[in-house]
Design an enzyme around this catalytic site. Structure first.
Site, mmCIF file in Angstrom:
data_model
loop_
_atom_site.group_PDB
_atom_site.id
_atom_site.type_symbol
_atom_site.label_atom_id
_atom_site.label_comp_id
_atom_site.label_asym_id
_atom_site.label_seq_id
_atom_site.Cartn_x
_atom_site.Cartn_y
_atom_site.Cartn_z
ATOM 1 N N HIS A 161 -3.553 -5.391 1.294
ATOM 2 C CA HIS A 161 -3.308 -5.752 2.691
ATOM 3 C C HIS A 161 -3.804 -7.177 2.926
ATOM 4 O O HIS A 161 -4.758 -7.630 2.298
ATOM 5 C CB HIS A 161 -4.073 -4.825 3.637
ATOM 6 C CG HIS A 161 -3.604 -3.406 3.619
ATOM 7 N ND1 HIS A 161 -2.350 -3.033 4.053
ATOM 8 C CD2 HIS A 161 -4.225 -2.264 3.226
ATOM 9 C CE1 HIS A 161 -2.223 -1.721 3.941
ATOM 10 N NE2 HIS A 161 -3.342 -1.236 3.435
ATOM 11 N N CYS A 188 0.834 -1.201 0.000
ATOM 12 C CA CYS A 188 0.000 0.000 0.000
ATOM 13 C C CYS A 188 0.872 1.257 0.000
ATOM 14 O O CYS A 188 1.516 1.549 -0.989
ATOM 15 C CB CYS A 188 -0.989 -0.040 1.161
ATOM 16 S SG CYS A 188 -2.391 1.095 0.947
#
Length: 482
Positions: free
Chosen positions: A417, A333
């Protein structure tokens, strides 16, 4: 319906853990139970099946209760972007910002949303087990409180204080919490639990008897220190408390995860530490980052400023040097965004175009619409499921596909994630790291997978609470509310 509020003498006293354990115990007994936390302040979050974003602890508590995680279980999530500003997630969706000066006075709409969420859960389920935040003795915040005694007073919830004896001073903390509250709040404090005790609990008996005599609160038991039980933290207190498999006879892999100032979803690397023979350190030390077999750049809630910090610390040079040598780096991310050629950010920081580390063929543009979703991608024939929470949109201009992102040499980047919680993917990636670094590490295919270990952890916690706490009395206390 019935309800119970579990609050604590401080942050990290064990509120999340005990609510998790109570949810599992109640579910075992056939009770229709759900968890609730009115407000989290955390950059560690999860995405529910319906796309709502909530705190990780409430997601795990819902799993323990055997219910589908949903926005109403954590209606207000504040995600700190700076020391004085937080981004608001309200009922699972972005809802603006909250400045530090507004914290005590500007939260009326958040409080009403939280109260409505509790009322809805209470109407639909037999038992709501609530988790407080910080300490109810933060009397400077009492006027705007809706997560501790403000919640308890609104719904007349019996309240239990959890005291962390591992910190020391637990008797003073329990008494001080009771003493600082005004009489109407104090009337709802029905009892206390001692958490994280090591040794013979009988030595505590005289002190606990005195606390009960002075306050009128009931002692519901002493929970021992439980090795191998960890609950996803809401703040930096838990960032480096990874579960480790002690297996000194096996060749190991060293993983360094960078402790960014605004680290987000740091729990991504927890699954690595649960893998036998893998040692994880969370660090800002350039020498540790240099020596590691795998360097992980985790997520960030303030990507541009954390990238500047990375360069100031000399870590940017370390990462570039590793890339040039073909030594493994993984960006997740915000960490992935930092590895890009450039970032165009008018949303989070307002900084405009900022050069990235330039190690991956990617250009990032921050969009006003936030992507929040559960997603599945394919890697070498394996389905890899996780969740996405980001404003950044990545334009990949080369390299080798990697999940939703890209790989260049032994540098990988992804927005996903939770990918490392997929056992087959995690072990395949670590095997590539071992091959690239000449390590003798190989995965132990007989070791329990990540989801199984989490389930074992919940069961161990619930079993210990059944043994050491007066669960019948706690559940009866909740029934008094009904």
């Amino acid at each position: 319906m019935s309800g119970l509020l579990m609050t604590g003498t401080s942050s990290d006293a064990g509120k999340s853990a005990l609510v998790t354990g109570l949810c599992r115990i109640a579910a075992r007994r056939g009770i229709d139970v759900v968890p609730f936390k009115a407000q989290n302040m955390s950059n560690n979050s999860m995405v529910c099946p319906d796309g709502a974003e909530i705190g990780r602890a409430q997601y795990l508590q819902a799993t323990a209760a055997g219910v589908v995680p949903a926005a109403g279980m954590n209606p207000v999530l504040l995600k700190p972007g700076t020391d004085r500003r937080s981004f608001i997630v309200l009922m699972g969706s972005p809802a603006g910002e909250l400045d530090a000066g507004e914290y005590a006075t500007g939260r009326r709409r958040l409080a009403e949303a939280a109260f409505d969420a509790y009322a809805a859960l209470a109407a639909e389920h037999d038992l709501v087990i609530c988790e407080g935040a910080g300490s109810p003795a933060e009397i400077n915040l009492r006027s705007g409180d809706y997560v501790n005694m403000g919640l308890a007073r609104r719904f007349n919830l019996p309240t239990v204080i959890i005291g962390d004896i591992d910190r020391g001073g637990v008797l003073a903390s329990l008494y001080g919490t009771w003493a600082l509250l005004d009489e109407p709040d104090r009337a709802l404090l029905r009892g206390y639990v001692i958490n994280k005790f090591r040794g013979d609990a009988s030595v505590l008996a005289p002190g606990l008897a005195e606390i009960s005599a002075r306050t009128g609160m009931t002692g519901y038991g002493v929970l021992p220190w439980l090795a191998g039980v960890w609950i996803d933290g809401e703040d930096a207190l838990n960032v480096d408390r990874w579960a480790r498999e002690e297996d000194r006879d096996r060749a190991g892999l060293r993983v360094a995860a960078i402790r960014l100032p605004r680290i987000s979803n740091a729990t991504d690397v927890e699954a690595l530490a649960a893998e036998p023979g893998v040692d994880v350190q969370v660090t800002d030390d350039p020498s540790v980052a240099e020596r590691a077999d795998l360097l992980v750049l985790p997520g960030s809630r303030s990507t541009v400023s954390d990238l500047a910090w990375l360069n100031e610390r000399g870590l940017g040079q370390i990462i570039a040097h590793r890339h040039a040598q073909g030594r493994p780096v993984l960006g997740i991310c915000g960490g992935y965004e930092m590895l890009a050629q450039r970032m165009d950010d008018e949303i989070e920081s307002g900084a405009g175009v900022v050069p990235g580390l330039g190690l991956l063929p990617v250009r990032v543009r921050f969009d006003g619409d936030k992507t929040v979703r559960v997603a599945t991608y394919t890697y070498r024939g394996m389905d890899v499921t996780g969740y996405e929470i980001h404003h950044g949109l990545c334009e990949v201009t080369g390299g080798e596909p990697f999940l939703d992102g890209v790989r260049s040499a032994n540098t990988w980047g992804t927005m996903l994630h939770g990918s490392l919680e997929n056992d087959a993917f995690r072990r395949a990636l670590l095997s590539e790291v071992a091959a690239a670094t000449g390590s003798g590490w190989t995965p132990d295919e007989n070791a329990p997978g990540y989801a199984r270990r989490r389930e074992q952890m919940i069961e161990t916690l619930a079993d210990a609470m059944e043994e050491h706490l007066d669960i019948d009395a706690l559940l009866a206390l909740a029934e008094e509310h009904a």
